[in-house]
Enzyme design. Structure first.
Site, PDB file in Angstrom:
ATOM      1  N   CYS A 260     -18.123 -24.228  -3.236  1.00  0.00           N
ATOM      2  CA  CYS A 260     -16.588 -24.646  -2.285  1.00  0.00           C
ATOM      3  C   CYS A 260     -15.426 -23.452  -2.596  1.00  0.00           C
ATOM      4  O   CYS A 260     -15.390 -23.292  -3.737  1.00  0.00           O
ATOM      5  CB  CYS A 260     -16.117 -25.886  -2.776  1.00  0.00           C
ATOM      6  SG  CYS A 260     -14.427 -25.942  -2.093  1.00  0.00           S
TER       7      CYS A 260
ATOM      8  N   VAL B  64     -12.705 -31.284  -3.621  1.00  0.00           N
ATOM      9  CA  VAL B  64     -12.638 -30.392  -4.916  1.00  0.00           C
ATOM     10  C   VAL B  64     -11.970 -28.994  -4.517  1.00  0.00           C
ATOM     11  O   VAL B  64     -12.000 -28.630  -3.368  1.00  0.00           O
ATOM     12  CB  VAL B  64     -14.027 -29.908  -5.552  1.00  0.00           C
ATOM     13  CG1 VAL B  64     -14.533 -31.233  -6.088  1.00  0.00           C
ATOM     14  CG2 VAL B  64     -15.024 -29.309  -4.415  1.00  0.00           C
TER      15      VAL B  64
ATOM     16  N   SER C  66      -5.587 -26.736  -3.884  1.00  0.00           N
ATOM     17  CA  SER C  66      -6.105 -25.773  -4.623  1.00  0.00           C
ATOM     18  C   SER C  66      -4.861 -24.480  -4.913  1.00  0.00           C
ATOM     19  O   SER C  66      -4.907 -24.060  -5.901  1.00  0.00           O
ATOM     20  CB  SER C  66      -7.208 -25.149  -3.678  1.00  0.00           C
ATOM     21  OG  SER C  66      -6.640 -24.547  -2.513  1.00  0.00           O
TER      22      SER C  66
ATOM     23  N   TYR D 110     -13.724 -22.064   9.156  1.00  0.00           N
ATOM     24  CA  TYR D 110     -14.117 -23.759   9.451  1.00  0.00           C
ATOM     25  C   TYR D 110     -13.770 -24.098  10.918  1.00  0.00           C
ATOM     26  O   TYR D 110     -14.394 -24.799  11.261  1.00  0.00           O
ATOM     27  CB  TYR D 110     -13.105 -24.473   8.279  1.00  0.00           C
ATOM     28  CG  TYR D 110     -13.884 -24.091   6.986  1.00  0.00           C
ATOM     29  CD1 TYR D 110     -15.291 -24.630   6.469  1.00  0.00           C
ATOM     30  CD2 TYR D 110     -13.323 -23.198   6.109  1.00  0.00           C
ATOM     31  CE1 TYR D 110     -15.668 -24.219   5.317  1.00  0.00           C
ATOM     32  CE2 TYR D 110     -13.786 -22.953   4.730  1.00  0.00           C
ATOM     33  CZ  TYR D 110     -14.994 -23.508   4.268  1.00  0.00           C
ATOM     34  OH  TYR D 110     -15.704 -22.988   3.189  1.00  0.00           O
TER      35      TYR D 110
END
Length: 328
Positions: free
Chosen positions: A66, A136, A152, A198
């Site tokens: 990721c 995550v 993040s 994405y």
């Protein structure tokens, strides 16, 4: 139709569709898990609740596959925090009904803290009433047995500043005199490149895919021009937006171009961007955080979010009109 996997009121739902009341509860749930870590436990930069920095107290959940988790792995390495903040690594294949899973493998580890098989079990342990997607990176607080943060961008800034007493205090990627430029460049890179791949790959229609492909490569064209004149995004030193961009670009030819329909050009078709990516890859400590095998396993998995009926953009190179140097 893409399915959603999530925790709703502490219960794992492997498949939520439009019209499902649990999906409506998920979509209306407030944003959570934004607590901070600061050297002295004082509030975070926007007044967020904070907990004090202590060696051995915090644990990262990540995956090498990721890009958002890669940023956290990268900062942990560059700040020399391996003995300060511990880490468990999720397997890159996460397309099954339970999503992210732990496994003792070349690309992952067991859950070092709890011994769980799946990440959603960790989330449910930290918050028995959790209504959230399971992602995550995630930062866990051993002292309270709860999820501290899973944004993040927050985690990067926590790792950069909170643990200087034990890590490398000289490493800084947010020079105080560049605050405004940093935020403007972060906004461009994150919106136009890092999340844009994405929007292409997860597009719900051919028209949306075609539109997002154009926007993505317009942004890459602009960055190619900028980086043909200077080594880094903000001139001569590496700053935070460089790491945001690097973690996307290093995946581009291995994953986004072939598996996510970002197929108009390859990274290697952009001389300045390719050289920039190699420059950052050669930065001390960075290469050890890049696992292209894990990345390929992840993006070529059977992701429910990707509609394989949508066609990728044709490559910009056209065999029909390109001249043959031997016959021209």
């Amino acid at each position: 139709m893409a399915r959603v996997r999530a925790l709703v009121e502490g219960r794992w739902h492997p498949e939520l569709h439009v019209g499902d009341p649990a999906l409506q509860r998920l979509r209306s749930a407030p944003s959570t898990y934004r607590d901070w870590v600061t050297p002295n436990g004082r509030p975070g930069p926007e007044g967020q609740p904070a907990r004090p920095a202590e060696p051995g107290r915090y644990h990262l959940y990540v995956s090498y596959a990721c890009p958002w988790a890669h940023r956290a792995i990268l900062y942990r390495r560059l700040k020399a925090l391996e003995s300060v903040v511990s880490m468990s690594v999720l397997h890159p294949r996460m397309a099954g009904r339970d999503s992210w899973r732990f496994e003792d493998s070349a690309w992952s580890t067991v859950d070092h803290l709890h011994g769980h098989r799946f990440l959603h079990e960790v989330y449910a342990q930290g918050d028995p009433h959790a209504t959230t997607v399971v992602t995550v990176p995630m930062l866990w607080d051993r002292a309270t047995g709860t999820i501290l943060n899973r944004e993040s961008g927050d985690i990067l800034r926590i790792l950069e500043r909170a643990f200087d007493h034990w890590g490398d205090a000289s490493v800084r990627f947010r020079p105080p005199g560049l605050a405004g430029e940093l935020e403007r460049m972060n906004a461009f890179v994150l919106q136009r490149v890092c999340t844009a791949v994405y929007r292409v790959g997860f597009a719900a229609s051919q028209a949306a895919n075609d539109r997002e492909v154009v926007r993505l490569f317009e942004a890459l064209d602009a960055l190619e021009e900028r980086l043909s004149e200077q080594p880094y995004l903000l001139d001569t030193s590496v700053t935070e937006p460089d790491w945001h961009l690097f973690c996307t670009l290093v995946r581009f030819d291995a994953a986004y171009h072939p598996a996510m329909r970002c197929s108009r050009w390859r990274l290697t078709d952009y001389p300045a961007l390719a050289a920039y990516t190699r420059r950052l890859y050669d930065y001390p400590g960075v290469a050890s955080t890049v696992d292209l095998a894990a990345i390929r396993l992840h993006y070529f998995d059977d992701h429910p979010e990707i509609d394989r009926q949508i066609l990728p953009a044709l490559p910009a190179e056209d065999f029909r009109t390109a001249p043959d140097p031997l016959t021209a």
